[in-house]
Design an enzyme around this catalytic site. Structure first.
Site, PDB file in Angstrom:
ATOM      1  N   GLU A 104       0.855  -1.195   0.000  1.00 31.56           N
ATOM      2  CA  GLU A 104       0.000   0.000   0.000  1.00 31.56           C
ATOM      3  C   GLU A 104       0.889   1.242   0.000  1.00 31.56           C
ATOM      4  OE1 GLU A 104      -2.468   1.581  -0.731  1.00 31.56           O
ATOM      5  OE2 GLU A 104      -4.097   1.233   0.705  1.00 31.56           O
ATOM      6  N   ASP A 105       0.328   2.366  -0.433  1.00 31.94           N
ATOM      7  CA  ASP A 105       1.104   3.619  -0.450  1.00 31.94           C
ATOM      8  C   ASP A 105       1.234   4.224   0.950  1.00 31.94           C
ATOM      9  OD1 ASP A 105      -1.607   4.266  -0.319  1.00 31.94           O
ATOM     10  OD2 ASP A 105      -1.589   5.606  -2.046  1.00 31.94           O
ATOM     11  N   ASP A 108      -3.208   5.350   7.002  1.00 35.97           N
ATOM     12  CA  ASP A 108      -3.674   6.555   7.688  1.00 35.97           C
ATOM     13  C   ASP A 108      -4.524   6.101   8.883  1.00 35.97           C
ATOM     14  OD1 ASP A 108      -4.181   9.312   7.991  1.00 35.97           O
ATOM     15  OD2 ASP A 108      -5.915   9.246   6.696  1.00 35.97           O
ATOM     16  N   PHE A 157      -1.178  16.074   4.668  1.00 34.68           N
ATOM     17  CA  PHE A 157      -1.636  15.443   3.437  1.00 34.68           C
ATOM     18  C   PHE A 157      -0.512  15.473   2.412  1.00 34.68           C
ATOM     19  CE2 PHE A 157      -3.840  14.919  -0.583  1.00 34.68           C
ATOM     20  CZ  PHE A 157      -4.587  13.793  -0.287  1.00 34.68           C
ATOM     21  N   ARG A 170       0.561  12.033  -8.982  1.00 34.92           N
ATOM     22  CA  ARG A 170       1.100  10.683  -8.822  1.00 34.92           C
ATOM     23  C   ARG A 170       2.479  10.548  -9.470  1.00 34.92           C
ATOM     24  NH1 ARG A 170      -3.094   7.413  -6.874  1.00 34.92           N
ATOM     25  NH2 ARG A 170      -5.164   7.790  -7.714  1.00 34.92           N
TER      26      ARG A 170
END
Ligand code: 5GP
Length: 184
Positions: A104-105, A108, A157, A170
């Protein structure tokens, strides 16, 4: 800053440069190579954000492995999680008896991955572990073990290296904090 310069103007700061990312990914790949000796490793890429990390990480793992892809619902054009997770595209092949590494990136609240982990464990995988480029532990809402992560970051963010805002950024090779005026 010469290339992609228009995108860099939208960043408040660069958190991790492409060189730092490459170093972090290499270390993670070495650790995974040690840990998965003799196992039947399947790496699962969570589209779309994890793609650059996934492509780089798998080339740092010196083991036979297979790959597969999943799409789950994410933030869309907002920067807040809805708490609802939807499976949009499932795996192509069975993971029964396999050692699954979900890539996963960013973690959170942890809600996306805790849901996915439950789904994958229900399919009789031998093991299910998580590799994430970034981790925001201060934002966690559910308990989740992240076995492999490159960098812990504060509550901001971030975009770049696969991470988007409204599908943009991206392609930035570095990870940076987006200027709040870009999404507020
Ligand atoms: P969680 O379910 O852990 O709250 O959220 C995971 C997903 O939220 C990530 O896969 C990512 O799509 C999105 N997300 C969480 N934090 C950020 C962030 O700082 N930047 C971006 N671009 N996406 C984020």
């Amino acid at each position: 800053m010469e290339s992609n310069w228009k995108l860099y103007q939208d960043l408040e700061t660069i958190l991790y440069s492409r060189e730092q990312i490459a170093e972090g990914v290499k270390k993670l790949g070495q650790k995974i190579t040690q840990d998965y000796q003799g196992k039947d490793l399947v790496m699962i890429c969570i589209l779309k954000g994890a793609t650059p990390f996934f492509a780089d990480l798998m080339r740092e793992i010196d083991l036979p492995l297979t790959i597969d892809f999943m799409v789950v619902s994410s933030y869309g054009a907002s920067t807040k999680t809805s708490g609802e997770v939807k499976l949009v595209k499932d795996l192509d092949r069975s993971i029964q008896g396999k050692d699954v590494l979900v890539v996963e990136d960013i973690v959170d609240t942890g809600m996306t991955l805790s849901y996915l982990k439950r789904v994958l464990e229900g399919r009789q995988a031998n093991s299910v572990a998580i590799a994430s480029l970034l981790d925001k532990p201060s934002r966690r809402k559910v308990e989740l073990d992240v076995q492999y992560s490159c960098f812990e970051i504060p509550d901001a963010f971030v975009v770049g290296y696969g991470l988007d805002f409204d599908e943009k950024y991206r392609n930035l090779p570095d990870v940076g904090v987006l200027k709040p005026e870009k999404y507020l």
